[in-house]
Structures are given as structure tokens and as C-alpha cells.
Scaffold this motif. Sequence first.
Motif, PDB file in Angstrom:
ATOM      1  N   TYR A  28     -37.193 -12.507 -63.264  1.00 23.42           N
ATOM      2  CA  TYR A  28     -36.412 -11.769 -64.263  1.00 23.42           C
ATOM      3  C   TYR A  28     -36.143 -12.664 -65.460  1.00 23.42           C
ATOM      4  N   LEU A  29     -36.467 -12.171 -66.659  1.00 25.15           N
ATOM      5  CA  LEU A  29     -36.223 -12.928 -67.879  1.00 25.15           C
ATOM      6  C   LEU A  29     -35.374 -12.106 -68.846  1.00 25.15           C
ATOM      7  N   ASP A  30     -34.164 -12.573 -69.077  1.00 23.33           N
ATOM      8  CA  ASP A  30     -33.262 -11.955 -70.054  1.00 23.33           C
ATOM      9  C   ASP A  30     -33.491 -12.668 -71.383  1.00 23.33           C
ATOM     10  N   THR A  31     -34.331 -12.092 -72.242  1.00 23.49           N
ATOM     11  CA  THR A  31     -34.665 -12.763 -73.502  1.00 23.49           C
ATOM     12  C   THR A  31     -33.470 -12.801 -74.449  1.00 23.49           C
ATOM     13  N   GLY A  32     -32.596 -11.801 -74.355  1.00 20.85           N
ATOM     14  CA  GLY A  32     -31.408 -11.794 -75.206  1.00 20.85           C
ATOM     15  C   GLY A  32     -30.499 -12.976 -74.930  1.00 20.85           C
ATOM     16  N   ALA A  33     -30.445 -13.417 -73.663  1.00 20.26           N
ATOM     17  CA  ALA A  33     -29.616 -14.573 -73.310  1.00 20.26           C
ATOM     18  C   ALA A  33     -30.125 -15.828 -74.010  1.00 20.26           C
ATOM     19  N   ARG A  60     -34.461 -30.395 -81.908  1.00 24.59           N
ATOM     20  CA  ARG A  60     -33.825 -31.301 -80.938  1.00 24.59           C
ATOM     21  C   ARG A  60     -33.127 -30.547 -79.803  1.00 24.59           C
ATOM     22  N   LEU A  61     -33.187 -29.232 -79.841  1.00 22.07           N
ATOM     23  CA  LEU A  61     -32.508 -28.415 -78.841  1.00 22.07           C
ATOM     24  C   LEU A  61     -33.336 -28.324 -77.561  1.00 22.07           C
ATOM     25  N   ARG A  62     -32.704 -28.594 -76.424  1.00 21.11           N
ATOM     26  CA  ARG A  62     -33.367 -28.442 -75.128  1.00 21.11           C
ATOM     27  C   ARG A  62     -32.823 -27.182 -74.458  1.00 21.11           C
ATOM     28  N   LEU A  63     -33.677 -26.165 -74.408  1.00 19.02           N
ATOM     29  CA  LEU A  63     -33.296 -24.879 -73.821  1.00 19.02           C
ATOM     30  C   LEU A  63     -34.085 -24.679 -72.537  1.00 19.02           C
ATOM     31  N   VAL A  64     -33.373 -24.503 -71.433  1.00 18.94           N
ATOM     32  CA  VAL A  64     -34.018 -24.349 -70.128  1.00 18.94           C
ATOM     33  C   VAL A  64     -33.475 -23.112 -69.435  1.00 18.94           C
ATOM     34  N   VAL A 110     -41.463 -19.812 -75.252  1.00 22.65           N
ATOM     35  CA  VAL A 110     -40.800 -20.105 -73.977  1.00 22.65           C
ATOM     36  C   VAL A 110     -40.923 -18.915 -73.025  1.00 22.65           C
ATOM     37  N   GLN A 111     -40.731 -17.710 -73.547  1.00 27.56           N
ATOM     38  CA  GLN A 111     -40.808 -16.501 -72.723  1.00 27.56           C
ATOM     39  C   GLN A 111     -42.219 -16.277 -72.181  1.00 27.56           C
ATOM     40  N   ARG A 112     -43.215 -16.449 -73.011  1.00 27.78           N
ATOM     41  CA  ARG A 112     -44.594 -16.247 -72.564  1.00 27.78           C
ATOM     42  C   ARG A 112     -45.010 -17.287 -71.530  1.00 27.78           C
ATOM     43  N   GLU A 113     -44.549 -18.512 -71.714  1.00 28.33           N
ATOM     44  CA  GLU A 113     -44.897 -19.562 -70.766  1.00 28.33           C
ATOM     45  C   GLU A 113     -44.249 -19.314 -69.407  1.00 28.33           C
ATOM     46  N   ALA A 114     -43.001 -18.873 -69.394  1.00 27.34           N
ATOM     47  CA  ALA A 114     -42.319 -18.574 -68.134  1.00 27.34           C
ATOM     48  C   ALA A 114     -43.024 -17.439 -67.400  1.00 27.34           C
ATOM     49  N   VAL A 125     -43.342 -10.239 -63.407  1.00 27.64           N
ATOM     50  CA  VAL A 125     -42.193 -10.579 -64.248  1.00 27.64           C
ATOM     51  C   VAL A 125     -41.629  -9.328 -64.894  1.00 27.64           C
ATOM     52  N   VAL A 126     -40.298  -9.267 -64.979  1.00 26.37           N
ATOM     53  CA  VAL A 126     -39.593  -8.216 -65.701  1.00 26.37           C
ATOM     54  C   VAL A 126     -38.857  -8.884 -66.855  1.00 26.37           C
ATOM     55  N   LEU A 127     -39.242  -8.543 -68.075  1.00 21.04           N
ATOM     56  CA  LEU A 127     -38.577  -9.087 -69.259  1.00 21.04           C
ATOM     57  C   LEU A 127     -37.742  -7.992 -69.892  1.00 21.04           C
TER      58      LEU A 127
END
Length: 228
Positions: A28-33, A60-64, A110-114, A125-127
Amino acid sequence: MVITIDGPAGSGKSTTARLLADRLGYLYLDTGAMYRAVALAVLRAGVRPTEEEVAPLLQRLRLVVRHEADGMHVLLDGEDVTPAIRTSEVGALASEISRLAPVRQKLVAVQREAARRALQAGGGVVLEGRDTGTVVFPGADLKVFMVAEPQERARRRREELRRRGEERTLDEVLAEIEQRDRQDRERALAPLRKAPDAFELDTTGLTIEQQVDLILAEVRERQRRAAV
């Protein structure tokens, strides 16, 4: 299988997408988050929501994104900000920064890679978001576009805020939702719109379980036809 669920705020897509992913055993990917997390970083940095000021921050942002037993968590520079991104202030700013090309380029990648990793592992996957079926995965196996009456969406959003300790009147929340709708639909980059081949689901008057069941039936039908 790639399933995208798009729609305006309060249409019910987040909970429905999460439960659907659970039922299918999909990621599950919540892209809005993710956009909210970047908005929170912008707020904390005290920079203006412009390409010139946000682009250096993104570098410089690390988003995981991390998936745990209780759902998807978003980490900013190692800090779990999942609860912090759900305020009205962050949501309003997320709508603004989502119009910036550098933000979209970073997060779509990031979304496509996940999703790619989930598919390579033999899963699905459900986006969910606002442009997952039109921009992120225009070739998705199933695209769902969820809608609901504005008053119903405002009621749902108000209850969500109340559970988080944020008291708002229904009129205030409705005004915010209508403003967010305008921003999302009128932005030049990746506006909110229904993909021509999307399955539209009006959730007004439906329970979450009914929403999940209706989409799951569509998934099973697509899988059946693909197997013939």
C-alpha cells in the motif's frame, strides 16, 4: 497487478486503499502522505513554497517509506512524522507544494521505485492519491476514481480531525475542501482528473467495507478476463 485509486479529499480513498491492499496482500502506497511529509519539511525549514526555495531542501531531504504492522509510516531524516503530517496546516501546504515540478519529480520517482520492487518480488501494489492513475502509473491494471458529495466529504474530514484532537466546524472544513478541490483541479502540473479508463465509484452513503468489496469485485473480474 498495479491498482491506482485517485479522488478528492474526503472521498474515502485512503482507508479503502489500505484495506484493499490488506485483502489482496499487496503493498500500500499513500502518495498524499509523501507530499504532506515534504510540506512538513518546508514548514519546519521556514522556506517559501516556491521552486527556488524548495529545490535545495529536496536535495538534502531523506524521505523513507516504511511498512509496519499498523500501516505505512513516513520518515523524514530518520524521524517518523506519520502523525505530524495529518494537520490541516500541513494538508493545505501539501496542495501548494504538489504544484512544484521538483517536488513531483522526486516523489513520482520514489513511488515508481517502490512499486517496481513490489512487482519484482511477485506481489502487487495499491497506490492512492490524486494523479496515480494519470501520471504515476497511466498503464495501471485497474484505475479507480472515487468521488463523494462535498458535504459528506467534509463530515468525514471533520471526524478525522476530531479524532486527532483538532476541533473545526463543518462549514470551516467544507470551505477548506472546496478550496483544495479548486487547487487540485486547476493546477497546471498533474491536475486532479479522472483517467478516461478509470472505474468511477461514488462513495456517498457507502460503508468502507462496501467500497472495498465493490473494488475487489472489479479486481477479480479483471483477473478473470486476463486469465482467459
